[in-house]
Design an enzyme around this catalytic site. Structure first.
Site, PDB file in Angstrom:
ATOM      1  N   SER A 274       0.822  -1.202   0.000  1.00  0.00           N
ATOM      2  CA  SER A 274       0.000   0.000   0.000  1.00  0.00           C
ATOM      3  C   SER A 274       0.860   1.257   0.000  1.00  0.00           C
ATOM      4  O   SER A 274       1.983   1.270   0.491  1.00  0.00           O
ATOM      5  CB  SER A 274      -0.897  -0.021   1.230  1.00  0.00           C
ATOM      6  OG  SER A 274      -1.075   1.265   1.755  1.00  0.00           O
ATOM      7  N   LYS A 275       0.296   2.302  -0.560  1.00  0.00           N
ATOM      8  CA  LYS A 275       1.010   3.575  -0.604  1.00  0.00           C
ATOM      9  C   LYS A 275       1.299   4.105   0.806  1.00  0.00           C
ATOM     10  O   LYS A 275       2.169   4.928   0.987  1.00  0.00           O
ATOM     11  CB  LYS A 275       0.174   4.607  -1.353  1.00  0.00           C
ATOM     12  CG  LYS A 275      -0.032   4.248  -2.798  1.00  0.00           C
ATOM     13  CD  LYS A 275      -0.848   5.297  -3.512  1.00  0.00           C
ATOM     14  CE  LYS A 275      -1.141   4.815  -4.926  1.00  0.00           C
ATOM     15  NZ  LYS A 275      -1.705   5.834  -5.772  1.00  0.00           N
ATOM     16  N   ARG A 276       0.550   3.626   1.757  1.00  0.00           N
ATOM     17  CA  ARG A 276       0.730   4.109   3.129  1.00  0.00           C
ATOM     18  C   ARG A 276       2.024   3.612   3.753  1.00  0.00           C
ATOM     19  O   ARG A 276       2.446   4.111   4.778  1.00  0.00           O
ATOM     20  CB  ARG A 276      -0.458   3.682   3.991  1.00  0.00           C
ATOM     21  CG  ARG A 276      -1.726   4.445   3.684  1.00  0.00           C
ATOM     22  CD  ARG A 276      -2.813   4.080   4.664  1.00  0.00           C
ATOM     23  NE  ARG A 276      -3.210   2.696   4.534  1.00  0.00           N
ATOM     24  CZ  ARG A 276      -4.100   2.250   3.656  1.00  0.00           C
ATOM     25  NH1 ARG A 276      -4.665   3.084   2.821  1.00  0.00           N
ATOM     26  NH2 ARG A 276      -4.410   0.981   3.597  1.00  0.00           N
ATOM     27  N   GLU A 277       2.628   2.619   3.128  1.00  0.00           N
ATOM     28  CA  GLU A 277       3.836   2.047   3.714  1.00  0.00           C
ATOM     29  C   GLU A 277       4.955   3.064   3.891  1.00  0.00           C
ATOM     30  O   GLU A 277       5.697   2.999   4.856  1.00  0.00           O
ATOM     31  CB  GLU A 277       4.360   0.916   2.833  1.00  0.00           C
ATOM     32  CG  GLU A 277       3.858  -0.432   3.253  1.00  0.00           C
ATOM     33  CD  GLU A 277       4.572  -1.531   2.496  1.00  0.00           C
ATOM     34  OE1 GLU A 277       5.784  -1.675   2.719  1.00  0.00           O
ATOM     35  OE2 GLU A 277       3.930  -2.218   1.703  1.00  0.00           O
ATOM     36  N   PRO A 279       4.895   6.544   4.312  1.00  0.00           N
ATOM     37  CA  PRO A 279       4.742   7.375   5.510  1.00  0.00           C
ATOM     38  C   PRO A 279       4.858   6.581   6.809  1.00  0.00           C
ATOM     39  O   PRO A 279       5.461   7.054   7.771  1.00  0.00           O
ATOM     40  CB  PRO A 279       3.343   7.974   5.366  1.00  0.00           C
ATOM     41  CG  PRO A 279       2.802   7.544   4.068  1.00  0.00           C
ATOM     42  CD  PRO A 279       3.828   6.739   3.349  1.00  0.00           C
TER      43      PRO A 279
END
Length: 568
Positions: A274-277, A279
RNA sequence: GGCCCCAUCGUCUAGGUAGGUCUAGGACACCGGGUUUUCAACCCGGCAACAGGGGUUCAAAUCCCCUUGGGGCUACCA
């Protein structure tokens, strides 16, 4: 060149007409950079089209006004092109079935919504989101799945006017046929049957802002663009029965595309890719810094300390440039998620394509390292794997090492230049011949980053060399390192002309003279030239720098560390 | 909760649709050794899996069922 795969096992009324032509599409919603998962979906669609001489279409699903960012579409297209995935129809290249942005196709959706409305197969609704939330909460409280209650009599146009006058939102729902089970024939999963009631009932096809929902726009466009194969992620499997029902209502008698739902790719850092990884990794890293200077860090990221604190509390997420700037400042490596991340980490597009293709597919023999045209020739939708796969960065690294070795030098050179430009490396100064030489010297390098790190010392000022403390202690202050360096300097100064062969003979001679390994004389020189123990091969390092700069660097090193005395 | 998908070495997978040829093959990682002017690369060797339980069958990794585990969906997001 039609595909003659095994359709026997799905031989029923639905597959009685196997389309001759293969038309696939990649339909991203432009919300940011192209990430690994999206790239894999695009690649599989592209490979399937190329393999069968068909058409690959790029369609932009920009029907969510809140989420789409203006630059995202350009970024996605840029990333696709970097990978070498070119579309036959779509934005910028056009085609007979355009426009290829859903936001420019509103007429289509309105027309079909009208048709459904007039036929009594769709109806207006006036609930607000809040009201729907309450209804769902009630259903959940009773431990029942929520099904939208279809009204006895569908609202009239007059009701719509009234609702509008009252300021209520107006949406349109598709009246999902409830009598028979909905069957999806998935090319790799086989026959899957759904009960309409378990799908949540009538779903919205036109939002209150006049835009279509995904499930609606998708069906209309797939029909008009004559898509014959829908290849997408498993997360869409549950959408398919609804889309099929819609398709039958809209285009009765017309065969739906073949559906294929690919497995999901999960991250090796744990959980879903996920793109959240990125941050999250940064947040974890900041928390580990003992006395972190919030003010300073926020300044680096170009955000306020308040925003940073809120980020650390997990409440907000700063934008990508801020995240990257702060990570860079702290020396934290963020996991690559987006395709550009891999570009910036020094990977070849050929590696990415090869690796991504093998995530959920294999040629059926023992080949792994494959060129793009080989992938195209071997690709077969029927060989897709059903289970989820983990994105293994270590294996990716091994793939890149191999591709760096086997791709044509010219191609590697061009990619390397693009990389150096992207990261703003001083190695950019190298002319093509020099850079080609450096790349050759770095045989066995894993990424362009390796090559950059090993050769950057050649392109910085003699006085700009940063000495690594560990290298100084271990090499210069031990085993007579500085003393040997002094000897090396003298012998080097006497060498004329300065050839690689001469350098080698001199160093080997000195090593023999002192009864030590070559490493003992080469390493002090290496540290003097580049400040670390890692660089290009030492003979080439000297020749690349030339006599003047080599001698100056040795002198500067002797000056700087000579006074600090020799360790035993 | 409901519905749906999936299940072979640590990881990606071959083998599964036509059950015996599978004492389960390859790659990455890992461990040991070699090569070596650094790092990397390279060479040789090794470790390592059919989730569990029931069936069907002369015979099951392969077919069926259950359990367990993982994943997805359950929006006026796509």
């Amino acid at each position: 060149m039609a595909y003659f795969g095994d359709f026997q096992r799905f031989a029923d009324e639905e597959f009685s007409t196997v389309p001759e032509k293969v038309v696939t599409r990649f339909a991203p919603s432009p919300t940011g950079y192209l990430h690994v998962g999206g790239a894999r979906t695009a690649l599989f669609n592209w490979l399937w089209a190329r393999r069968s001489g068909g058409t690959f279409i790029l369609r932009i699903e920009d029907t969510d006004l809140k989420r789409n960012t203006p630059t995202a579409m350009r970024q996605v297209m840029q990333d696709l092109r970097w990978l070498g995935i070119e579309w036959d129809e779509g934005p910028e290249v056009g085609g007979p079935n355009g426009p290829y942005l859903q936001s420019e196709r509103l007429d289509f959706y309105n027309r079909y919504a009208r048709q459904l409305l007039d036929a009594g197969q769709a109806y207006y609704c006036f609930e607000t989101s809040e009201e729907l939330d309450v209804m769902r909460a009630q259903a959940e409280a009773q431990k029942k799945g929520f099904i939208y209650p279809r009204p006895e009599r569908f609202p009239s146009e007059r009701d719509v006017e009234k609702a509008r006058a009252e300021g209520r939102p107006v949406t349109v729902r598709f009246a999902l046929p409830m009598e028979k089970p909905l069957v999806v024939n998935d090319l790799i999963r086989g026959r899957i049957s759904f009960h309409p009631a378990e799908l949540g009932g009538d779903f919205i096809i036109l939002k209150s802002d006049g835009f279509p929902t995904y499930n609606f726009a998708c069906v209309v466009d797939d029909y008009h663009m004559q898509i014959t194969y829908v290849i997408r992620g498993q997360e869409h499997l549950m959408n398919t029965p609804g889309q099929k029902a819609l398709w039958e209502a809209l285009f009765p008698g017309s065969p739906t595309p073949h559906y294929t739902h690919m497995s999901v790719t999960v991250s090796d850092t744990g959980g879903k890719l996920s793109k959240r990884e990125r941050p999250q990794t940064l947040r974890a890293a900041i928390e580990k810094v003992p006395d972190v200077d919030i003010e300073k860090l926020a300044e680096v990221g170009g955000i306020t300390a308040g925003v940073l604190r809120s980020f650390l509390r997990g409440e907000t997420t700063p934008d990508i440039p801020a995240i990257e700037a702060m990570a860079n400042h702290l020396g934290v490596r963020l996991p690559e998620i987006n395709i550009v991340d891999f570009f910036r980490s020094g990977y070849l597009p050929e590696t990415m394509v090869n690796f991504l293709a093998l995530l959920g597919w294999n040629p059926g023999d023992q080949r792994e390292i494959m060129a793009v045209d080989e992938l195209v020739r071997s690709f077969d939708l029927m060989r897709l794997t059903k289970s989820n796969s983990l994105f293994d960065r270590k294996k990716l690294l091994a793939f890149n090492t191999e591709h760096l070795r086997i791709e044509p030098p010219q191609k590697v050179l061009q990619h390397c230049k693009a990389y150096l430009r992207e990261v703003g490396s001083p190695v950019q100064q190298a002319d093509d011949a020099t850079l080609a030489r450096i790349i050759k010297l770095c045989e066995g390098a894993r990424t362009f980053e390796d090559i950059e790190r090993k050769s950057t010392f050649v392109f910085v000022d003699d006085r700009q060399i940063e000495f690594e403390e560990k290298a100084v202690q271990k090499v210069l202050f031990k085993d007579h390192g500085l003393e040997i360096l002094g000897q090396v300097r003298q012998k080097l100064a006497a060498l004329d002309p300065l050839t690689e062969q001469g350098i080698e003979e001199m160093l080997r001679g000195l090593a023999e003279e002192r009864q030590v390994g070559l490493g003992k004389v080469a390493q002090p020189l290496r540290v003097a030239l580049c400040g670390t123990t890692i660089s290009l091969p030492i003979f080439d390092s000297v020749s690349l720098l030339g006599r003047e700069r080599t001698l100056r660097r040795i002198d500067l090193t002797l000056e700087r560390f000579g006074a600090q005395g020799q360790a035993p």
